[in-house]
Design a protein around this motif. Structure first.
Motif, PDB file in Angstrom:
ATOM      1  N   GLU A   1       0.841  -1.207   0.000  1.00  0.00           N
ATOM      2  CA  GLU A   1       0.000   0.000   0.000  1.00  0.00           C
ATOM      3  C   GLU A   1       0.872   1.252   0.000  1.00  0.00           C
ATOM      4  OE1 GLU A   1      -3.265   2.612   0.270  1.00  0.00           O
ATOM      5  OE2 GLU A   1      -3.376   0.453  -0.064  1.00  0.00           O
ATOM      6  N   GLN A   2       1.866   1.263   0.854  1.00  0.00           N
ATOM      7  CA  GLN A   2       2.746   2.433   0.959  1.00  0.00           C
ATOM      8  C   GLN A   2       3.519   2.666  -0.338  1.00  0.00           C
ATOM      9  OE1 GLN A   2       5.435   2.224   4.274  1.00  0.00           O
ATOM     10  NE2 GLN A   2       6.332   4.214   3.839  1.00  0.00           N
ATOM     11  N   TYR A   3       4.060   1.593  -0.926  1.00  0.00           N
ATOM     12  CA  TYR A   3       4.835   1.752  -2.155  1.00  0.00           C
ATOM     13  C   TYR A   3       3.955   2.235  -3.310  1.00  0.00           C
ATOM     14  CZ  TYR A   3       7.931   0.915  -6.065  1.00  0.00           C
ATOM     15  OH  TYR A   3       8.690   1.084  -7.200  1.00  0.00           O
ATOM     16  N   LEU A   4       2.792   1.609  -3.490  1.00  0.00           N
ATOM     17  CA  LEU A   4       1.899   2.029  -4.574  1.00  0.00           C
ATOM     18  C   LEU A   4       1.415   3.461  -4.353  1.00  0.00           C
ATOM     19  CD1 LEU A   4      -0.130  -1.274  -5.042  1.00  0.00           C
ATOM     20  CD2 LEU A   4       1.525  -0.283  -6.650  1.00  0.00           C
ATOM     21  N   SER A   5       1.135   3.822  -3.120  1.00  0.00           N
ATOM     22  CA  SER A   5       0.723   5.196  -2.817  1.00  0.00           C
ATOM     23  C   SER A   5       1.849   6.178  -3.131  1.00  0.00           C
ATOM     24  CB  SER A   5       0.306   5.329  -1.350  1.00  0.00           C
ATOM     25  OG  SER A   5      -0.885   4.630  -1.115  1.00  0.00           O
TER      26      SER A   5
ATOM     27  N   ILE B   1      -9.102   6.257  -1.242  1.00  0.00           N
ATOM     28  CA  ILE B   1      -9.467   4.872  -0.958  1.00  0.00           C
ATOM     29  C   ILE B   1      -8.170   4.067  -1.026  1.00  0.00           C
ATOM     30  CG2 ILE B   1     -11.840   5.084  -1.828  1.00  0.00           C
ATOM     31  CD1 ILE B   1     -10.934   3.540  -4.339  1.00  0.00           C
ATOM     32  N   PRO B   2      -8.153   2.868  -0.446  1.00  0.00           N
ATOM     33  CA  PRO B   2      -6.916   2.068  -0.487  1.00  0.00           C
ATOM     34  C   PRO B   2      -6.522   1.693  -1.919  1.00  0.00           C
ATOM     35  CG  PRO B   2      -8.502   1.136   1.076  1.00  0.00           C
ATOM     36  CD  PRO B   2      -9.218   2.216   0.308  1.00  0.00           C
ATOM     37  N   GLN B   3      -5.219   1.495  -2.116  1.00  0.00           N
ATOM     38  CA  GLN B   3      -4.739   0.927  -3.372  1.00  0.00           C
ATOM     39  C   GLN B   3      -5.360  -0.460  -3.471  1.00  0.00           C
ATOM     40  OE1 GLN B   3      -2.867   2.658  -5.535  1.00  0.00           O
ATOM     41  NE2 GLN B   3      -2.726   4.395  -4.137  1.00  0.00           N
ATOM     42  N   HIS B   4      -5.713  -0.870  -4.681  1.00  0.00           N
ATOM     43  CA  HIS B   4      -6.482  -2.109  -4.780  1.00  0.00           C
ATOM     44  C   HIS B   4      -6.506  -2.671  -6.198  1.00  0.00           C
ATOM     45  CE1 HIS B   4      -9.224   1.068  -6.045  1.00  0.00           C
ATOM     46  NE2 HIS B   4      -9.760   0.141  -6.829  1.00  0.00           N
ATOM     47  N   ILE B   5      -7.025  -3.892  -6.280  1.00  0.00           N
ATOM     48  CA  ILE B   5      -7.401  -4.534  -7.532  1.00  0.00           C
ATOM     49  C   ILE B   5      -8.920  -4.674  -7.470  1.00  0.00           C
ATOM     50  CG2 ILE B   5      -7.285  -6.636  -8.935  1.00  0.00           C
ATOM     51  CD1 ILE B   5      -4.585  -7.236  -7.499  1.00  0.00           C
ATOM     52  N   THR B   6      -9.625  -4.153  -8.444  1.00  0.00           N
ATOM     53  CA  THR B   6     -11.080  -4.315  -8.471  1.00  0.00           C
ATOM     54  C   THR B   6     -11.407  -5.731  -8.920  1.00  0.00           C
ATOM     55  OG1 THR B   6     -11.385  -1.969  -8.979  1.00  0.00           O
ATOM     56  CG2 THR B   6     -13.248  -3.440  -9.444  1.00  0.00           C
ATOM     57  N   LEU B   7     -12.211  -6.414  -8.107  1.00  0.00           N
ATOM     58  CA  LEU B   7     -12.576  -7.794  -8.423  1.00  0.00           C
ATOM     59  C   LEU B   7     -13.899  -7.887  -9.165  1.00  0.00           C
ATOM     60  CD1 LEU B   7     -11.475  -9.479  -5.095  1.00  0.00           C
ATOM     61  CD2 LEU B   7     -10.285  -9.521  -7.291  1.00  0.00           C
ATOM     62  N   ASP B   8     -14.879  -7.057  -8.811  1.00  0.00           N
ATOM     63  CA  ASP B   8     -16.165  -7.076  -9.521  1.00  0.00           C
ATOM     64  C   ASP B   8     -17.073  -5.990  -8.959  1.00  0.00           C
ATOM     65  OD1 ASP B   8     -18.054  -7.923 -11.421  1.00  0.00           O
ATOM     66  OD2 ASP B   8     -17.601 -10.022 -11.014  1.00  0.00           O
TER      67      ASP B   8
ATOM     68  N   LEU C   1       0.336   9.620 -21.229  1.00  0.00           N
ATOM     69  CA  LEU C   1       1.670   9.378 -21.780  1.00  0.00           C
ATOM     70  C   LEU C   1       2.736  10.179 -21.042  1.00  0.00           C
ATOM     71  CD1 LEU C   1       0.825   9.166 -25.580  1.00  0.00           C
ATOM     72  CD2 LEU C   1       1.322   7.296 -23.988  1.00  0.00           C
ATOM     73  N   GLN C   2       2.428  11.408 -20.660  1.00  0.00           N
ATOM     74  CA  GLN C   2       3.369  12.212 -19.874  1.00  0.00           C
ATOM     75  C   GLN C   2       3.586  11.585 -18.494  1.00  0.00           C
ATOM     76  OE1 GLN C   2       1.724  16.158 -19.682  1.00  0.00           O
ATOM     77  NE2 GLN C   2       1.735  16.410 -21.905  1.00  0.00           N
ATOM     78  N   ALA C   3       2.509  11.166 -17.859  1.00  0.00           N
ATOM     79  CA  ALA C   3       2.600  10.569 -16.525  1.00  0.00           C
ATOM     80  C   ALA C   3       3.351   9.241 -16.557  1.00  0.00           C
ATOM     81  CB  ALA C   3       1.199  10.379 -15.949  1.00  0.00           C
ATOM     82  N   ALA C   4       3.210   8.496 -17.650  1.00  0.00           N
ATOM     83  CA  ALA C   4       3.882   7.195 -17.757  1.00  0.00           C
ATOM     84  C   ALA C   4       5.390   7.341 -17.634  1.00  0.00           C
ATOM     85  CB  ALA C   4       3.508   6.509 -19.069  1.00  0.00           C
ATOM     86  N   SER C   5       5.946   8.404 -18.183  1.00  0.00           N
ATOM     87  CA  SER C   5       7.401   8.581 -18.097  1.00  0.00           C
ATOM     88  C   SER C   5       7.839   8.772 -16.643  1.00  0.00           C
ATOM     89  CB  SER C   5       7.869   9.740 -18.974  1.00  0.00           C
ATOM     90  OG  SER C   5       7.355  10.964 -18.484  1.00  0.00           O
ATOM     91  N   ILE C   6       7.040   9.464 -15.845  1.00  0.00           N
ATOM     92  CA  ILE C   6       7.361   9.646 -14.426  1.00  0.00           C
ATOM     93  C   ILE C   6       7.245   8.314 -13.688  1.00  0.00           C
ATOM     94  CG2 ILE C   6       6.552  10.724 -12.279  1.00  0.00           C
ATOM     95  CD1 ILE C   6       5.869  13.175 -14.030  1.00  0.00           C
ATOM     96  N   LEU C   7       6.186   7.584 -13.983  1.00  0.00           N
ATOM     97  CA  LEU C   7       5.998   6.291 -13.329  1.00  0.00           C
ATOM     98  C   LEU C   7       7.134   5.324 -13.691  1.00  0.00           C
ATOM     99  CD1 LEU C   7       4.043   4.916 -11.391  1.00  0.00           C
ATOM    100  CD2 LEU C   7       2.777   4.084 -13.373  1.00  0.00           C
ATOM    101  N   LEU C   8       7.556   5.331 -14.948  1.00  0.00           N
ATOM    102  CA  LEU C   8       8.656   4.470 -15.387  1.00  0.00           C
ATOM    103  C   LEU C   8       9.956   4.786 -14.651  1.00  0.00           C
ATOM    104  CD1 LEU C   8       8.021   4.292 -19.224  1.00  0.00           C
ATOM    105  CD2 LEU C   8       8.090   2.356 -17.645  1.00  0.00           C
ATOM    106  N   GLU C   9      10.204   6.065 -14.378  1.00  0.00           N
ATOM    107  CA  GLU C   9      11.412   6.458 -13.653  1.00  0.00           C
ATOM    108  C   GLU C   9      11.414   5.944 -12.220  1.00  0.00           C
ATOM    109  OE1 GLU C   9      11.772  10.705 -13.704  1.00  0.00           O
ATOM    110  OE2 GLU C   9      11.832  10.791 -15.893  1.00  0.00           O
ATOM    111  N   ARG C  10      10.250   5.876 -11.607  1.00  0.00           N
ATOM    112  CA  ARG C  10      10.155   5.548 -10.178  1.00  0.00           C
ATOM    113  C   ARG C  10       9.858   4.074  -9.891  1.00  0.00           C
ATOM    114  NH1 ARG C  10      10.471  10.211  -7.414  1.00  0.00           N
ATOM    115  NH2 ARG C  10       9.664  12.086  -8.376  1.00  0.00           N
ATOM    116  N   PHE C  11       9.273   3.384 -10.853  1.00  0.00           N
ATOM    117  CA  PHE C  11       8.833   2.015 -10.614  1.00  0.00           C
ATOM    118  C   PHE C  11      10.003   1.036 -10.605  1.00  0.00           C
ATOM    119  CE2 PHE C  11       7.596  -2.168 -12.159  1.00  0.00           C
ATOM    120  CZ  PHE C  11       6.617  -2.504 -11.235  1.00  0.00           C
ATOM    121  N   SER C  12      10.001   0.157  -9.628  1.00  0.00           N
ATOM    122  CA  SER C  12      10.919  -0.981  -9.568  1.00  0.00           C
ATOM    123  C   SER C  12      10.098  -2.216  -9.228  1.00  0.00           C
ATOM    124  CB  SER C  12      11.968  -0.781  -8.466  1.00  0.00           C
ATOM    125  OG  SER C  12      12.802   0.305  -8.760  1.00  0.00           O
TER     126      SER C  12
END
Length: 166
Positions: free
Chosen positions: A17-21, A40-47, A125-136
């Motif tokens: 939760e902390q990392y995704l946030s 709301i919490p980070q999540h996977i929507t199930l249905d 597309l702009q936001a994706a570049s920021i996410l790519l820089e930070r995601f591991s």
């Protein structure tokens, strides 16, 4: 109300939760706001279900909390859905996650993911570049089920899943 629905969300352990946030907050700090539901919490929507199902879903989640174990998940990638309006981080699909989804509805056209931003394609597309820089890549667990009603947002119930036996 016709535009209301109840959603079942798979929630994460506190580290996940902390990392995704932190990833999502990096987008907010960069000036992106998006149209995704906030606070709301980070999540996977199930249905999703009709609001008339609320009491049955509460009982179902309470029962499942006693039967279903936490699910390990590993995240190796981010993605953008067709139409380029949703930027997400996705766990690798595993048997346990698929079985959890099937408890609530069919797998057809379902992609497990955690939404980071919903906006217009050029902004995504702009936001994706920021996410790519930070995601591991990282590992975590699905440890809870949440029940929410949307529009307006109303938290109904959260239940913890059983700890997995080692």
């Amino acid at each position: 109300m016709a535009d209301k629905a109840i959603y079942i969300l798979a929630g994460y352990d506190s580290d996940t939760e902390q990392y995704l946030s932190s990833l999502q907050n990096a987008l907010y700090e960069a000036g992106f706001s998006g149209q995704q539901t906030k606070n709301i919490p980070q999540h996977i929507t199930l249905d999703s279900f009709s609001v008339e199902m609320e009491q049955k879903l509460i009982a179902r989640l309470q029962t499942l909390a006693e039967e279903v174990c936490e699910i390990p998940v590993t995240f190796h990638h981010i993605g953008i859905f067709s139409g380029s309006k949703v930027l997400f981080v996705a766990p690798d699909t595993n048997r346990e996650l698929l079985e959890l989804k099937e408890l609530f509805g069919p797998l057809e056209n379902w992609t497990p993911h955690t939404t980071m931003l919903i906006d217009e394609p050029e902004i995504i597309l702009q936001a994706a570049s920021i996410l790519l820089e930070r995601f591991s890549p990282f590992s975590g667990k699905v440890t809870a089920l949440h029940l929410y009603e949307f529009w307006p947002t109303r938290h109904i119930l959260s239940v913890d899943l059983k700890m997995a036996a080692n």
